[in-house]
Design a protein around this motif. Structure first.
Motif, PDB file in Angstrom:
ATOM      1  N   ILE A   1       0.632  -1.158   0.048  1.00  0.00           N
ATOM      2  CA  ILE A   1       0.299   0.347   0.179  1.00  0.00           C
ATOM      3  C   ILE A   1       1.002   1.247   0.275  1.00  0.00           C
ATOM      4  O   ILE A   1       0.781   1.924  -1.173  1.00  0.00           O
ATOM      5  CB  ILE A   1      -0.722   0.207   0.935  1.00  0.00           C
ATOM      6  N   CYS A   2       2.110   1.644   0.708  1.00  0.00           N
ATOM      7  CA  CYS A   2       2.801   2.737   0.801  1.00  0.00           C
ATOM      8  C   CYS A   2       3.698   2.622  -0.489  1.00  0.00           C
ATOM      9  O   CYS A   2       3.125   4.202  -1.022  1.00  0.00           O
ATOM     10  CB  CYS A   2       4.162   2.475   2.023  1.00  0.00           C
ATOM     11  N   ILE A   3       4.085   1.718  -0.972  1.00  0.00           N
ATOM     12  CA  ILE A   3       4.478   1.727  -2.430  1.00  0.00           C
ATOM     13  C   ILE A   3       3.822   2.246  -3.168  1.00  0.00           C
ATOM     14  O   ILE A   3       4.373   2.990  -3.701  1.00  0.00           O
ATOM     15  CB  ILE A   3       5.521   0.201  -2.806  1.00  0.00           C
ATOM     16  N   ARG A   4       3.008   2.048  -3.590  1.00  0.00           N
ATOM     17  CA  ARG A   4       1.324   2.199  -4.324  1.00  0.00           C
ATOM     18  C   ARG A   4       1.343   3.672  -4.257  1.00  0.00           C
ATOM     19  O   ARG A   4       1.664   3.853  -5.473  1.00  0.00           O
ATOM     20  CB  ARG A   4       0.123   1.271  -4.472  1.00  0.00           C
ATOM     21  N   GLU A   5       1.092   4.244  -2.839  1.00  0.00           N
ATOM     22  CA  GLU A   5       0.695   5.280  -3.134  1.00  0.00           C
ATOM     23  C   GLU A   5       2.298   6.732  -3.735  1.00  0.00           C
ATOM     24  O   GLU A   5       1.584   7.389  -3.799  1.00  0.00           O
ATOM     25  CB  GLU A   5       0.158   5.226  -1.099  1.00  0.00           C
TER      26      GLU A   5
END
Length: 260
Positions: free
Chosen positions: A160-164
């Motif tokens: 989730i963090c990398i995608r954001e």
């Protein structure tokens, strides 16, 4: 002819018999399966027998789910056994024998809930499948436990963090300037005009870089924390945001003629 009282009494008895037959049938089926005779005097065996059946069925279902789940990632994980005191009769889910004693009869895996004898825990395979109901945290948690509980290759929070971040850290220069311009258009008029006037001045300052050593990057370091100050003062947040504060002011100065 029957009186109304006799007829109602007869119906009541028939209803009791009809209601008891299904329960009686289940008792007999389980008794046959486990080789136990359950008669009128053996009814007291029904409760522990039912508990035993439930524990064995739960164990079979758990292991079957591990065997037939095609989406399960094959990360090997040992059970996290801890000594446990069981209330009521319990059976080992490994050897299917009764757990004797009043306290500390066996051990339970705190991650998946498997109940076994302490001696049997040494022979249980490393096939723990953590239950989400038992995993209460994401941080400070064993990595293998976390990914097996969510049935993912990596922790969900990492994805989730990398995608954001990747959706926001824009590689194309033109797209990045367009995104900054859209944000500038959201500023109140007074804020926009003040920022525009300041950037025009700082752009002039950079023209004398040979004399004052103040290029756009250095000016970003000086003015970034002031112009991009967060609403709430936090030393940790300020240190973390300093790089981005410098970068955005540097972009504003270098592209003043395009952005404003």
């Amino acid at each position: 002819m029957f009186s109304q009282e006799l007829w109602l009494e007869n119906e009541r008895k028939c209803a009791v018999v009809r209601k008891s037959k299904p329960g009686r049938k289940r008792q007999e089926l389980l008794a046959i399966a486990f080789g136990v005779k359950v008669g009128l005097k053996g009814g007291f065996l029904w409760s522990p027998l039912k508990l035993f059946a439930c524990s064995q069925i739960s164990s079979l279902v758990r292991r079957a789910a591990l065997t037939h789940n095609d989406n399960h990632f094959n990360y090997e994980k040992t059970h996290n056994f801890k000594v446990h005191t069981f209330r009521g009769p319990h059976w080992c889910e490994y050897c299917a024998n009764f757990m004797w004693g009043l306290i500390a009869q066996g051990v339970r895996c705190s991650d998946c809930g498997l109940n076994v004898h302490k001696q049997c825990s040494k022979h249980v395979p490393n096939d723990c499948q953590p239950d989400l109901k038992r995993i209460k945290k994401v941080y400070c948690c064993d990595l293998t436990t976390l990914v097996k509980a969510h049935n993912t290759q990596r922790p969900m929070v990492v994805d989730i963090c990398i995608r954001e971040i990747e959706a926001r850290e824009i590689s194309n220069a033109d797209e990045r300037l367009e995104a900054v311009h859209e944000v500038l258009m959201l500023l109140p008029p007074a804020h926009y005009e003040t920022l525009r006037y300041l950037m025009i001045h700082l752009k002039k300052v950079t023209m004398n870089e040979k004399d004052n050593l103040m290029n756009a990057e250095n000016l970003g370091i000086v003015f970034g924390p002031t112009l991009m100050r967060p609403p709430e003062d936090s030393t940790l947040t300020t240190l973390h945001d300093m790089r981005y504060q410098k970068l955005i002011v540097q972009i504003l100065i270098e592209n003043e003629d395009v952005l404003f």
